[in-house]
Structures are given as structure tokens and as C-alpha cells.
Motif scaffolding. Structure first.
Motif, PDB file in Angstrom:
ATOM      1  N   ARG A  98       0.841  -1.197   0.000  1.00  0.00           N
ATOM      2  CA  ARG A  98       0.000   0.000   0.000  1.00  0.00           C
ATOM      3  C   ARG A  98       0.870   1.238   0.000  1.00  0.00           C
ATOM      4  O   ARG A  98       1.868   1.324   0.734  1.00  0.00           O
ATOM      5  N   ALA A  99       0.528   2.206  -0.830  1.00  0.00           N
ATOM      6  CA  ALA A  99       1.219   3.494  -0.852  1.00  0.00           C
ATOM      7  C   ALA A  99       0.232   4.560  -1.290  1.00  0.00           C
ATOM      8  O   ALA A  99      -0.411   4.430  -2.339  1.00  0.00           O
ATOM      9  N   THR A 100       0.110   5.595  -0.484  1.00  0.00           N
ATOM     10  CA  THR A 100      -0.784   6.690  -0.841  1.00  0.00           C
ATOM     11  C   THR A 100      -0.273   7.971  -0.210  1.00  0.00           C
ATOM     12  O   THR A 100       0.291   7.956   0.887  1.00  0.00           O
ATOM     13  N   TRP A 101      -0.415   9.062  -0.928  1.00  0.00           N
ATOM     14  CA  TRP A 101      -0.021  10.362  -0.385  1.00  0.00           C
ATOM     15  C   TRP A 101      -0.712  11.478  -1.151  1.00  0.00           C
ATOM     16  O   TRP A 101      -1.228  11.281  -2.258  1.00  0.00           O
ATOM     17  N   GLY A 102      -0.720  12.643  -0.527  1.00  0.00           N
ATOM     18  CA  GLY A 102      -1.345  13.791  -1.163  1.00  0.00           C
ATOM     19  C   GLY A 102      -0.987  15.069  -0.433  1.00  0.00           C
ATOM     20  O   GLY A 102      -0.249  15.063   0.551  1.00  0.00           O
ATOM     21  N   ALA A 103      -1.518  16.185  -0.912  1.00  0.00           N
ATOM     22  CA  ALA A 103      -1.253  17.490  -0.312  1.00  0.00           C
ATOM     23  C   ALA A 103      -2.428  18.413  -0.630  1.00  0.00           C
ATOM     24  O   ALA A 103      -3.208  18.151  -1.553  1.00  0.00           O
ATOM     25  N   ALA A 104      -2.546  19.488   0.133  1.00  0.00           N
ATOM     26  CA  ALA A 104      -3.689  20.387  -0.008  1.00  0.00           C
ATOM     27  C   ALA A 104      -3.824  20.932  -1.427  1.00  0.00           C
ATOM     28  O   ALA A 104      -4.908  20.965  -1.993  1.00  0.00           O
ATOM     29  N   ASP A 105      -2.708  21.383  -2.012  1.00  0.00           N
ATOM     30  CA  ASP A 105      -2.767  22.002  -3.341  1.00  0.00           C
ATOM     31  C   ASP A 105      -2.874  20.989  -4.469  1.00  0.00           C
ATOM     32  O   ASP A 105      -3.329  21.332  -5.567  1.00  0.00           O
ATOM     33  N   ASP A 106      -2.469  19.766  -4.223  1.00  0.00           N
ATOM     34  CA  ASP A 106      -2.403  18.767  -5.295  1.00  0.00           C
ATOM     35  C   ASP A 106      -3.455  17.676  -5.202  1.00  0.00           C
ATOM     36  O   ASP A 106      -3.665  16.932  -6.164  1.00  0.00           O
ATOM     37  N   GLY A 107      -4.118  17.569  -4.058  1.00  0.00           N
ATOM     38  CA  GLY A 107      -5.070  16.487  -3.884  1.00  0.00           C
ATOM     39  C   GLY A 107      -4.352  15.155  -3.725  1.00  0.00           C
ATOM     40  O   GLY A 107      -3.193  15.101  -3.302  1.00  0.00           O
ATOM     41  N   LEU A 108      -5.021  14.096  -4.085  1.00  0.00           N
ATOM     42  CA  LEU A 108      -4.446  12.759  -3.973  1.00  0.00           C
ATOM     43  C   LEU A 108      -3.443  12.531  -5.093  1.00  0.00           C
ATOM     44  O   LEU A 108      -3.772  12.645  -6.264  1.00  0.00           O
ATOM     45  N   MET A 109      -2.197  12.181  -4.739  1.00  0.00           N
ATOM     46  CA  MET A 109      -1.142  12.039  -5.727  1.00  0.00           C
ATOM     47  C   MET A 109      -0.795  10.580  -6.042  1.00  0.00           C
ATOM     48  O   MET A 109      -0.266  10.284  -7.109  1.00  0.00           O
ATOM     49  N   ARG A 110      -1.062   9.687  -5.104  1.00  0.00           N
ATOM     50  CA  ARG A 110      -0.806   8.271  -5.359  1.00  0.00           C
ATOM     51  C   ARG A 110      -1.794   7.453  -4.544  1.00  0.00           C
ATOM     52  O   ARG A 110      -2.114   7.810  -3.408  1.00  0.00           O
ATOM     53  N   ASP A 111      -2.241   6.346  -5.118  1.00  0.00           N
ATOM     54  CA  ASP A 111      -3.220   5.503  -4.432  1.00  0.00           C
ATOM     55  C   ASP A 111      -3.002   4.055  -4.869  1.00  0.00           C
ATOM     56  O   ASP A 111      -3.837   3.466  -5.557  1.00  0.00           O
ATOM     57  N   PHE A 112      -1.874   3.504  -4.441  1.00  0.00           N
ATOM     58  CA  PHE A 112      -1.469   2.164  -4.860  1.00  0.00           C
ATOM     59  C   PHE A 112      -1.906   1.110  -3.849  1.00  0.00           C
ATOM     60  O   PHE A 112      -1.719   1.287  -2.646  1.00  0.00           O
ATOM     61  N   GLY A 113      -2.461   0.018  -4.345  1.00  0.00           N
ATOM     62  CA  GLY A 113      -2.803  -1.106  -3.489  1.00  0.00           C
ATOM     63  C   GLY A 113      -4.195  -1.006  -2.886  1.00  0.00           C
ATOM     64  O   GLY A 113      -4.906  -0.019  -3.040  1.00  0.00           O
TER      65      GLY A 113
END
Length: 217
Positions: free
Chosen positions: A137-152
Motif C-alpha cells: 500500500r502506498a498513498t499520499w497527497g497534499a492540499a494544493d495537489d489532492g491525492l497524488m498516489r493511491d497504490f494497493g
């Protein structure tokens, strides 16, 4: 959001090792530093997790215990969490950090590994989870960019944060990371006894400086 963190947790067997009394092993930590490819780094002062949780720049902290270890380094977290073709998006990148990520997975092929990043200023959040050397599982994001990765496959603890049509842009990433950390660390990250978790700073060896009298003779 109000937290900053950039650290990797390695559980050799039981994931809740941080909830029990810990004894840091300097010799083990020094060996791990070398095995991860941080050549030229030397063991320095001891500190606690409240200081080491957010290393700046290329700072490196290691806590080595009987049941697991913590490695705090921004480039290592980035290497473990971002997409391989897009390094540096979270905490900057370096060849050393990329290599350390690969070596870490090879060193602990049967361990459970959680990398976690938080930065309150830009509402950045993210985590990655490895089991038996494989990214689950890998997921990350930021306020200005929204969700940047949503693996697994998302963990069950993520479900409350993935509701509504615009959840990708409205997600409370900090609390999400804390919820997931409870599953993988035995307690929420923000509830761990930081002052009772010892780590050691590792710093690059200073190059020798010739005495001025010799340089000017």
C-alpha cells in the motif's frame, strides 16, 4: 493539521514493538547505517523520538532495538512512498536515499515496514507499507495537489476518509495516517511515548583540516 514527520518503522516480528520498553543498540544502529549505504556517517548524540521524528535535509536518525528499528530520513521516506519514476515529490531525493530504500527491503525481507510522512505547512501526508519485501500500500497527497498516489488495496481504517464524491480533495490526511499507524504500530503514532523512544543521530564524518601553520609554510 499540525504535525511534521518523516520516518520509517521496521518490525521484525511483532508490529507493536514501540509500545514496550526499548533499549537502543548503538553497535546495531552503526552497522545498519553502513548496510544502508550511508558511508562516512558516524554515530553521534542520543535523542528522543520527539526530536528525530522530523529530520531536516539529509539528517539521519536511527533507533535500533531487539524487535525492530526506526530510521528517520526524508529522502528514504520519499524513496519508499513516491512512484519510482517521480522521486523527490514528497521530501526531496538523492541517489543515496534511493539506494537506501532498495537496501532496506533487501536487509529485512520478512519484516513489516511502514514509511510515514507529514508536513503541516502544506498539508502534506502519506504512507507506504511493505510486507515480505513487497509494496502492499502506498498513498499520499497534499492540499494544493489532492491525492497524488493511491497504490494497493486500502486498509479498512481508511474507509471513513474515502467518503463522498470529492473525498480525494477533502481528505484529512494527518488523521488518516494516525489511524493506519495504529493498525501497523500497535498504537496511533500521536499516542506513542515519544520521550521513551531513543534514537541516535548519525552525521557525516568531518574531513581533516590541515593546521594553518602547515598550509602557510
Amino acid at each position: 493539521m499540525g504535525w511534521k514527520a518523516s520516518c520509517v518503522f521496521v518490525a521484525y516480528d511483532k508490529a507493536d514493538f514501540l509500545t514496550r520498553p526499548l533499549m537502543h543498540d548503538t553497535a546495531h544502529a552503526t552497522r545498519l547505517c553502513e548496510e544502508l549505504g550511508y558511508s562516512g556517517f558516524q554515530p553521534g548524540e542520543m535523542t528522543s523520538f520527539d526530536i528525530a521524528i522530523y529530520p531536516r535535509g539529509k539528517e539521519l536518525y536511527i533507533g535500533a532495538y531487539d524487535e525492530g528499528c526506526i530510521i528517520a530520513n526524508g529522502h528514504l521516506c520519499d524513496a519508499l512512498t513516491t512512484e519510482p519514476e517521480k522521486p523527490g515529490k514528497i521530501a526531496g531525493t538523492s541517489a543515496q536515499g534511493q539506494a537506501a530504500g532498495t537496501k532496506l527491503l533487501a536487509l529485512y525481507p520478512q519484516a513489516r515496514i511502514l514509511a510515514l510522512v507529514l508536513h503541516s505547512v502544506v498539508d502534506l501526508w502519506g504512507f507506504s507499507y511493505y510486507e515480505a519485501g513487497q509494496l502492499k500500500r502506498a498513498t499520499w497527497g497534499a492540499a494544493d495537489d489532492g491525492l497524488m498516489r493511491d497504490f494497493g488495496e486500502p486498509f479498512p481504517e481508511e474507509s471513513p476518509y474515502r467518503q463522498g464524491e470529492d473525498w480525494k480533495n477533502m481528505i484529512d490526511g494527518e488523521d488518516l495516517c494516525f489511524a493506519v499507524s495504529a493498525r501497523l504500530l500497535g498504537a496511533r503514532l500521536d499516542m506513542l511515548p515519544f520521550e521513551n523512544i531513543p534514537l541516535q543521530q548519525f552525521t557525516p564524518a568531518k574531513k581533516g583540516i590541515w593546521p594553518f601553520s602547515l598550509l602557510s609554510s
